[in-house]
Design a protein around this motif. Structure first.
Motif, mmCIF file in Angstrom:
data_model
loop_
_atom_site.group_PDB
_atom_site.id
_atom_site.type_symbol
_atom_site.label_atom_id
_atom_site.label_comp_id
_atom_site.label_asym_id
_atom_site.label_seq_id
_atom_site.Cartn_x
_atom_site.Cartn_y
_atom_site.Cartn_z
ATOM 1 N N PHE A 50 0.865 -1.180 0.058
ATOM 2 C CA PHE A 50 -0.014 -0.241 0.012
ATOM 3 C C PHE A 50 0.913 1.271 0.136
ATOM 4 O O PHE A 50 0.589 2.198 -0.672
ATOM 5 N N PHE A 51 1.914 1.210 0.737
ATOM 6 C CA PHE A 51 2.847 2.406 0.780
ATOM 7 C C PHE A 51 3.931 2.400 -0.089
ATOM 8 O O PHE A 51 4.729 3.431 0.097
ATOM 9 N N ARG A 52 3.789 1.788 -1.243
ATOM 10 C CA ARG A 52 4.814 1.825 -2.088
ATOM 11 C C ARG A 52 5.040 3.202 -2.763
ATOM 12 O O ARG A 52 4.113 3.912 -3.071
ATOM 13 N N ASP A 53 6.234 3.329 -2.986
ATOM 14 C CA ASP A 53 6.571 4.954 -3.476
ATOM 15 C C ASP A 53 7.180 4.772 -4.823
ATOM 16 O O ASP A 53 8.484 4.940 -4.842
ATOM 17 N N PRO A 54 6.880 4.231 -6.180
ATOM 18 C CA PRO A 54 7.619 4.044 -7.180
ATOM 19 C C PRO A 54 8.168 5.671 -7.677
ATOM 20 O O PRO A 54 7.344 6.828 -7.413
ATOM 21 N N LYS A 55 9.290 5.538 -8.291
ATOM 22 C CA LYS A 55 9.888 6.805 -8.999
ATOM 23 C C LYS A 55 8.977 7.069 -10.007
ATOM 24 O O LYS A 55 8.411 6.221 -10.884
ATOM 25 N N ARG A 56 8.682 8.295 -10.275
ATOM 26 C CA ARG A 56 8.145 8.989 -11.255
ATOM 27 C C ARG A 56 8.775 9.948 -12.173
ATOM 28 O O ARG A 56 9.703 10.533 -11.547
ATOM 29 N N TYR A 57 8.487 9.840 -13.424
ATOM 30 C CA TYR A 57 9.473 10.793 -14.205
ATOM 31 C C TYR A 57 8.247 12.085 -14.935
ATOM 32 O O TYR A 57 7.575 11.784 -15.647
ATOM 33 N N VAL A 77 -7.762 1.261 -2.606
ATOM 34 C CA VAL A 77 -6.552 0.805 -1.674
ATOM 35 C C VAL A 77 -5.504 0.304 -2.537
ATOM 36 O O VAL A 77 -4.452 -0.023 -1.948
ATOM 37 N N LEU A 78 -5.977 -0.107 -3.715
ATOM 38 C CA LEU A 78 -4.838 -0.581 -4.684
ATOM 39 C C LEU A 78 -3.961 0.272 -5.297
ATOM 40 O O LEU A 78 -2.911 0.086 -5.924
ATOM 41 N N ASP A 79 -4.346 1.618 -5.203
ATOM 42 C CA ASP A 79 -3.744 2.616 -5.744
ATOM 43 C C ASP A 79 -2.371 3.053 -5.113
ATOM 44 O O ASP A 79 -2.615 2.947 -3.486
ATOM 45 N N VAL A 80 -1.503 3.593 -5.710
ATOM 46 C CA VAL A 80 -0.346 4.223 -4.976
ATOM 47 C C VAL A 80 -0.868 5.481 -4.309
ATOM 48 O O VAL A 80 -1.583 6.424 -5.033
ATOM 49 N N HIS A 81 -0.515 5.748 -2.882
ATOM 50 C CA HIS A 81 -1.228 6.963 -2.345
ATOM 51 C C HIS A 81 -0.265 8.105 -2.013
ATOM 52 O O HIS A 81 -0.669 8.962 -1.162
ATOM 53 N N ILE A 82 0.814 8.221 -2.579
ATOM 54 C CA ILE A 82 1.836 9.459 -2.446
ATOM 55 C C ILE A 82 1.178 10.613 -3.250
ATOM 56 O O ILE A 82 0.789 10.369 -4.596
ATOM 57 N N ASN A 83 0.896 11.741 -2.845
ATOM 58 C CA ASN A 83 0.326 12.977 -3.721
ATOM 59 C C ASN A 83 1.562 13.649 -4.194
ATOM 60 O O ASN A 83 2.339 13.872 -3.407
ATOM 61 N N ARG A 84 1.285 14.145 -5.406
ATOM 62 C CA ARG A 84 2.481 14.978 -5.889
ATOM 63 C C ARG A 84 1.953 16.270 -6.140
ATOM 64 O O ARG A 84 0.662 16.451 -6.490
ATOM 65 N N ILE A 85 2.820 17.204 -6.233
ATOM 66 C CA ILE A 85 2.460 18.673 -6.354
ATOM 67 C C ILE A 85 2.223 18.803 -7.882
ATOM 68 O O ILE A 85 2.971 18.366 -8.784
#
Length: 225
Positions: A57-64, A108-116
């Motif tokens: 749940f708390f996974r934090d994949p790198k984004r480009y 609950v299956l989505d990445v939950h890190i919010n980005r600006i």
């Protein structure tokens, strides 16, 4: 997405906010294994399962993130559930002129890190206590527990981003503070266990996404300024 990319996405290292949950689940799991009672063994298995779920749940994949200055990017992973022309939240002091609001629901299956969504300065943060209605409902924007962020762009225009708790979500985390200067795609928050994120675009800016579309935070182009 290739099979290897899919594995990397699922097995991305978790955000540090996951550590207490992983540790607690693992501790319960080991305690269950060293006790002779069947019930505690079952609880122990549940503890290990909870640790595995928290890691996912708390996974934090790198984004480009695209670097063009005139882009507004998605702030959350998930599905667009609503695109509406509405006044921005009163507490963000962005005026009363209706603007486009894009609502993204996170399961609950989505990445939950919010980005600006764009480069700018955080000029206001307002936290509201509230209810925990289904985050996909339109009234959740006004009645649910939520955290509102006003981002001021270099040209003076504002974008509003609102983290909204849902039925399961009971904790909204915001990593930034007022006066912080951020780049597009930077992490700014996290909502635990299912939620919704609203983005209020500047007046005259129209969304380039549609209802039902799947969003990728920090990568999907939401609008052009």
């Amino acid at each position: 997405m290739s099979l290897i990319q899919s594995f990397k996405f699922v097995l991305s290292p978790p955000h540090r906010a996951a550590l207490p949950f992983i540790a607690a689940g693992t501790a319960i799991g080991f305690l269950g294994r060293i006790t002779p009672w069947r019930l505690t063994r079952l609880i122990g298995k549940a503890g290990f399962a909870f640790s595995a779920f928290s890691f996912y749940f708390f996974r934090d994949p790198k984004r480009y993130s695209p670097q063009e200055a005139d882009l507004v990017l998605a702030s959350a992973d998930g599905r667009v559930t609503s695109i509406a022309l509405v006044p921005p939240p009163h507490s963000l002091e962005m005026g009363t002129t209706p603007v486009w609001r894009v609502s993204t629901f996170l399961s609950v299956l989505d990445v939950h890190i919010n980005r600006i969504p764009a480069a700018g300065q955080v000029t206001k943060i307002v936290y509201h206590t509230g209810k925990f209605l289904n985050a996909s409902l339109d009234k959740a924007s006004e009645h649910n527990e939520r955290n509102e962020v006003r981002l001021t762009l270099p040209d003076g225009r504002n974008i509003g981003v609102v983290q909204i708790a849902g039925l399961i979500a009971r904790r909204i985390l915001c990593f930034v503070k007022e006066d912080d200067r951020l780049e597009a795609g930077e992490r700014f928050g996290l909502i635990r266990f299912g939620s919704r994120t609203d983005v209020y675009l500047p007046p005259g800016v129209e969304p380039l996404v549609t209802e039902g579309q799947t969003m990728i935070a920090g990568e999907t182009i939401l609008a052009k300024l």
